[in-house]
Design an enzyme around this catalytic site. Structure first.
Site, PDB file in Angstrom:
ATOM      1  CG  HIS A   1      -1.928  -1.017   1.346  1.00 37.58           C
ATOM      2  ND1 HIS A   1      -2.036  -1.873   2.428  1.00 37.58           N
ATOM      3  CD2 HIS A   1      -2.930  -1.366   0.502  1.00 37.58           C
ATOM      4  CE1 HIS A   1      -3.066  -2.689   2.243  1.00 37.58           C
ATOM      5  NE2 HIS A   1      -3.618  -2.411   1.077  1.00 37.58           N
TER       6      HIS A   1
ATOM      7  CE  LYS B   1     -13.720  -6.860   2.571  1.00 38.42           C
ATOM      8  NZ  LYS B   1     -12.563  -6.236   1.898  1.00 38.42           N
TER       9      LYS B   1
ATOM     10  NE  ARG C   1      -2.259  -7.646  -4.340  1.00 46.02           N
ATOM     11  CZ  ARG C   1      -3.049  -8.014  -3.352  1.00 46.02           C
ATOM     12  NH1 ARG C   1      -2.564  -8.130  -2.132  1.00 46.02           N
ATOM     13  NH2 ARG C   1      -4.322  -8.303  -3.562  1.00 46.02           N
TER      14      ARG C   1
ATOM     15  CB  SER D   1      -4.167  -6.706   4.745  1.00 38.90           C
ATOM     16  OG  SER D   1      -3.843  -5.452   4.216  1.00 38.90           O
TER      17      SER D   1
HETATM   18  O1  PNS Z   1      -8.514  -3.050   0.464  1.00 39.69           O
HETATM   19  P1  PNS Z   1      -9.761  -3.639  -0.110  1.00 39.69           P
HETATM   20  O2  PNS Z   1     -10.530  -4.382   0.954  1.00 39.69           O
HETATM   21  O3  PNS Z   1      -9.504  -4.461  -1.335  1.00 39.69           O
HETATM   22  O4  PNS Z   1     -10.671  -2.386  -0.580  1.00 39.69           O
HETATM   23  C1  PNS Z   1     -11.940  -2.599  -1.099  1.00 39.69           C
HETATM   24  C2  PNS Z   1     -12.728  -1.291  -1.177  1.00 39.69           C
HETATM   25  C3  PNS Z   1     -12.735  -0.560   0.143  1.00 39.69           C
HETATM   26  C4  PNS Z   1     -12.133  -0.400  -2.228  1.00 39.69           C
HETATM   27  C5  PNS Z   1     -14.181  -1.682  -1.600  1.00 39.69           C
HETATM   28  O5  PNS Z   1     -14.643  -2.721  -0.781  1.00 39.69           O
HETATM   29  C6  PNS Z   1     -15.156  -0.531  -1.517  1.00 39.69           C
HETATM   30  O6  PNS Z   1     -15.078   0.411  -2.266  1.00 39.69           O
HETATM   31  N1  PNS Z   1     -16.106  -0.614  -0.565  1.00 39.69           N
HETATM   32  C7  PNS Z   1     -17.100   0.416  -0.338  1.00 39.69           C
HETATM   33  C8  PNS Z   1     -18.490  -0.056  -0.746  1.00 39.69           C
HETATM   34  C9  PNS Z   1     -18.701   0.142  -2.231  1.00 39.69           C
HETATM   35  O7  PNS Z   1     -18.603   1.218  -2.770  1.00 39.69           O
HETATM   36  N2  PNS Z   1     -19.000  -0.988  -2.904  1.00 39.69           N
HETATM   37  C10 PNS Z   1     -19.183  -1.003  -4.331  1.00 39.69           C
HETATM   38  C11 PNS Z   1     -17.855  -1.025  -5.048  1.00 39.69           C
HETATM   39  S1  PNS Z   1     -18.083  -1.742  -6.584  1.00 39.69           S
END
Ligand code: PNS
Length: 165
Positions: free
Chosen positions: A20, A44, A93, A131
């Site tokens: 990150h 989560k 990645r 993570s």
């Molecule tokens: O680090 P991560 O867990 O891969 O990040 C995922 C994240 C936070 C980018 C994604 O889960 C997100 O945007 N969540 C917010 C809810 C949302 O907008 N969902 C629709 C996205 S298509």
């Protein structure tokens, strides 16, 4: 998308890894500023509380003049609109990331066509770092040095002392 705008780098950051950090540094080479947006995601069941995740990131970037640290819940695109940004940055990645990222980017585009997702390639040494793996390796006593910032290692050690990992 305008090159002179701050971008949003969203994630769970449970915890932030050197992968990150690498993406944030790369974003700062390309864009004037980065808003790190930490998702409050109780469903989560994160290991670290939102406050802890924020503390670690604040420690690393809180004093950086071109970085802002924020938290959000609900839809990412609503957060992006709220802060007046129009670009979401995500790190890639490996090919395995692609499908999930592709789905998210297209759903976000459908929800909010004026917001663009930009992908940056993670540095090779971090191409396998996540993570989830960091927590797993640490839980079973493996060495994670160099894969996360020192502050994260300290927070992991504290979690272990509390019997939470
Ligand atoms: O680090 P991560 O867990 O891969 O990040 C995922 C994240 C936070 C980018 C994604 O889960 C997100 O945007 N969540 C917010 C809810 C949302 O907008 N969902 C629709 C996205 S298509």
């Amino acid at each position: 998308m305008r090159a002179n705008e701050w971008v949003v780098y969203p994630g769970s950051f449970d915890p932030i890894t050197n992968g990150h950090v690498d993406i944030i540094q790369r974003s700062l080479h390309v864009f004037p500023g980065v808003i790190i947006a930490i998702l409050e995601n109780p469903e989560k069941a994160p290991l670290f509380t939102l406050k802890e995740r924020r503390e670690m990131i604040d420690h690393l970037f809180g004093h950086h003049p071109r970085v802002r640290v924020e938290t959000f819940h609900g839809l990412l695109v609503d957060f992006v609109r709220r802060v007046g940004a129009r670009v979401i940055v995500r790190g890639l990645r490996a090919m395995t990331d692609f499908e999930y990222e592709f789905q998210m980017a297209l759903m976000n585009r459908r929800l909010c066509p004026e917001v663009e997702t930009v992908f940056l390639m993670a540095a090779e040494p971090y191409s396998y770092v996540s993570s989830r793996l960091i927590k797993e390796v640490f839980r079973y006593g493996g060495n994670i040095r160099g894969l996360v910032p020192e502050i994260v290692e300290q927070y992991l050690v504290r979690k272990r002392a509390e019997g939470r990992i």
